[in-house]
Design a protein around this motif. Structure first.
Motif, PDB file in Angstrom:
ATOM      1  N   GLN A  77     121.001 -20.672 -26.318  1.00 40.64           N
ATOM      2  CA  GLN A  77     121.499 -21.779 -25.514  1.00 40.64           C
ATOM      3  C   GLN A  77     120.386 -22.261 -24.570  1.00 40.64           C
ATOM      4  O   GLN A  77     119.458 -21.524 -24.235  1.00 40.64           O
ATOM      5  CB  GLN A  77     122.708 -21.322 -24.701  1.00 40.64           C
ATOM      6  N   GLU A  78     120.517 -23.491 -24.112  1.00 42.68           N
ATOM      7  CA  GLU A  78     119.520 -24.075 -23.216  1.00 42.68           C
ATOM      8  C   GLU A  78     119.360 -23.245 -21.943  1.00 42.68           C
ATOM      9  O   GLU A  78     118.242 -23.047 -21.458  1.00 42.68           O
ATOM     10  CB  GLU A  78     119.927 -25.509 -22.855  1.00 42.68           C
ATOM     11  N   ALA A  79     120.471 -22.729 -21.401  1.00 44.00           N
ATOM     12  CA  ALA A  79     120.397 -21.919 -20.184  1.00 44.00           C
ATOM     13  C   ALA A  79     119.556 -20.664 -20.415  1.00 44.00           C
ATOM     14  O   ALA A  79     118.812 -20.226 -19.527  1.00 44.00           O
ATOM     15  CB  ALA A  79     121.803 -21.539 -19.712  1.00 44.00           C
ATOM     16  N   PHE A  80     119.651 -20.089 -21.614  1.00 45.41           N
ATOM     17  CA  PHE A  80     118.847 -18.908 -21.919  1.00 45.41           C
ATOM     18  C   PHE A  80     117.377 -19.294 -22.061  1.00 45.41           C
ATOM     19  O   PHE A  80     116.491 -18.553 -21.610  1.00 45.41           O
ATOM     20  CB  PHE A  80     119.350 -18.220 -23.196  1.00 45.41           C
ATOM     21  N   GLU A  81     117.104 -20.431 -22.667  1.00 45.96           N
ATOM     22  CA  GLU A  81     115.719 -20.902 -22.804  1.00 45.96           C
ATOM     23  C   GLU A  81     115.084 -21.096 -21.426  1.00 45.96           C
ATOM     24  O   GLU A  81     113.886 -20.866 -21.258  1.00 45.96           O
ATOM     25  CB  GLU A  81     115.653 -22.180 -23.626  1.00 45.96           C
ATOM     26  N   GLU A  82     115.877 -21.499 -20.447  1.00 49.29           N
ATOM     27  CA  GLU A  82     115.361 -21.637 -19.078  1.00 49.29           C
ATOM     28  C   GLU A  82     114.948 -20.280 -18.522  1.00 49.29           C
ATOM     29  O   GLU A  82     113.940 -20.169 -17.818  1.00 49.29           O
ATOM     30  CB  GLU A  82     116.400 -22.304 -18.182  1.00 49.29           C
ATOM     31  N   ILE A  83     115.724 -19.242 -18.836  1.00 52.11           N
ATOM     32  CA  ILE A  83     115.370 -17.891 -18.388  1.00 52.11           C
ATOM     33  C   ILE A  83     114.068 -17.455 -19.056  1.00 52.11           C
ATOM     34  O   ILE A  83     113.192 -16.878 -18.405  1.00 52.11           O
ATOM     35  CB  ILE A  83     116.504 -16.894 -18.684  1.00 52.11           C
ATOM     36  N   GLU A 118     108.267 -16.376 -18.413  1.00 47.20           N
ATOM     37  CA  GLU A 118     106.874 -16.660 -18.750  1.00 47.20           C
ATOM     38  C   GLU A 118     106.089 -17.006 -17.489  1.00 47.20           C
ATOM     39  O   GLU A 118     104.919 -16.650 -17.359  1.00 47.20           O
ATOM     40  CB  GLU A 118     106.788 -17.793 -19.767  1.00 47.20           C
ATOM     41  N   PHE A 119     106.736 -17.673 -16.554  1.00 48.24           N
ATOM     42  CA  PHE A 119     106.107 -18.033 -15.289  1.00 48.24           C
ATOM     43  C   PHE A 119     105.939 -16.804 -14.392  1.00 48.24           C
ATOM     44  O   PHE A 119     104.925 -16.645 -13.724  1.00 48.24           O
ATOM     45  CB  PHE A 119     106.937 -19.113 -14.581  1.00 48.24           C
ATOM     46  N   LEU A 120     106.957 -15.943 -14.380  1.00 46.44           N
ATOM     47  CA  LEU A 120     106.930 -14.728 -13.566  1.00 46.44           C
ATOM     48  C   LEU A 120     106.283 -13.609 -14.380  1.00 46.44           C
ATOM     49  O   LEU A 120     106.919 -12.966 -15.186  1.00 46.44           O
ATOM     50  CB  LEU A 120     108.351 -14.312 -13.163  1.00 46.44           C
ATOM     51  N   GLU A 121     105.009 -13.392 -14.172  1.00 46.46           N
ATOM     52  CA  GLU A 121     104.284 -12.428 -14.990  1.00 46.46           C
ATOM     53  C   GLU A 121     104.580 -10.981 -14.610  1.00 46.46           C
ATOM     54  O   GLU A 121     104.547 -10.099 -15.451  1.00 46.46           O
ATOM     55  CB  GLU A 121     102.789 -12.702 -14.906  1.00 46.46           C
ATOM     56  N   ALA A 163     124.168 -16.676 -20.117  1.00 45.00           N
ATOM     57  CA  ALA A 163     123.275 -17.779 -20.481  1.00 45.00           C
ATOM     58  C   ALA A 163     123.060 -17.822 -21.988  1.00 45.00           C
ATOM     59  O   ALA A 163     122.908 -18.896 -22.571  1.00 45.00           O
ATOM     60  CB  ALA A 163     121.938 -17.634 -19.751  1.00 45.00           C
ATOM     61  N   LEU A 164     123.062 -16.659 -22.619  1.00 43.81           N
ATOM     62  CA  LEU A 164     122.848 -16.581 -24.060  1.00 43.81           C
ATOM     63  C   LEU A 164     124.093 -16.976 -24.851  1.00 43.81           C
ATOM     64  O   LEU A 164     123.998 -17.685 -25.854  1.00 43.81           O
ATOM     65  CB  LEU A 164     122.423 -15.162 -24.441  1.00 43.81           C
ATOM     66  N   TYR A 165     125.250 -16.537 -24.409  1.00 42.61           N
ATOM     67  CA  TYR A 165     126.470 -16.691 -25.207  1.00 42.61           C
ATOM     68  C   TYR A 165     127.404 -17.827 -24.776  1.00 42.61           C
ATOM     69  O   TYR A 165     128.109 -18.369 -25.622  1.00 42.61           O
ATOM     70  CB  TYR A 165     127.292 -15.395 -25.167  1.00 42.61           C
ATOM     71  N   ASN A 166     127.475 -18.139 -23.490  1.00 41.64           N
ATOM     72  CA  ASN A 166     128.444 -19.160 -23.062  1.00 41.64           C
ATOM     73  C   ASN A 166     128.113 -20.510 -23.677  1.00 41.64           C
ATOM     74  O   ASN A 166     126.982 -20.975 -23.613  1.00 41.64           O
ATOM     75  CB  ASN A 166     128.496 -19.274 -21.539  1.00 41.64           C
TER      76      ASN A 166
END
Length: 132
Positions: free
Chosen positions: A3-9, A14-17, A85-88
């Motif tokens: 889901q898009e919300a998971f892609e945001e995570i 990736e930003f938070l190393e 975020a993955l399933y909803n």
């Protein structure tokens, strides 16, 4: 199929190393969730196999899967937020096709969780899969 919300995570991770920053981010996501009403914290919604107390309450709407959850452990509450975020928003007939382990591997979550937390995460994924 995430889901898009998971892609945001995924993008946030990736930003938070640094893993500590990622860990805090997961906890913050859990803090942002609305609490599960006490009336829904019943044996039928309790997830076995978790070191902490965990409840997942499915609420399908018009053929689409949604769930709410709660835990007494902050990191687990954050993991519930990640799973939400993955399933909803996934259509019920597509729920079984979500490869949660592959998607979560993109976050390296299980590599950075204790064995007990990883087992609990797998128990939550199994419970969600049983809804399919």
């Amino acid at each position: 199929m995430a889901q898009e919300a998971f892609e945001e995570i995924v993008a946030d991770f990736e930003f938070l190393e640094d893993w500590e920053d990622r860990y805090r981010h997961v906890i913050d996501m859990g803090k942002a969730m609305d609490p599960l009403p006490d009336a829904l914290k019943v044996p039928a919604t309790k997830v076995d196999g978790c070191a902490s107390q965990v409840w997942l309450h499915p609420r399908p709407e018009n053929g689409t899967f949604y769930f709410d959850g709660e835990s007494d452990a902050m990191i687990v509450r954050g993991l519930i937020a990640v799973l939400r975020a993955l399933y909803n928003g996934v259509p019920m007939d597509q729920l079984a096709k979500v490869d949660a382990h592959a998607e979560l591997a993109r976050l390296s979550l299980e590599d950075n969780l204790s064995a007990q937390r990883s087992n609990g995460l797998r128990a939550m994924i199994k419970r969600i899969g049983e809804q399919a």
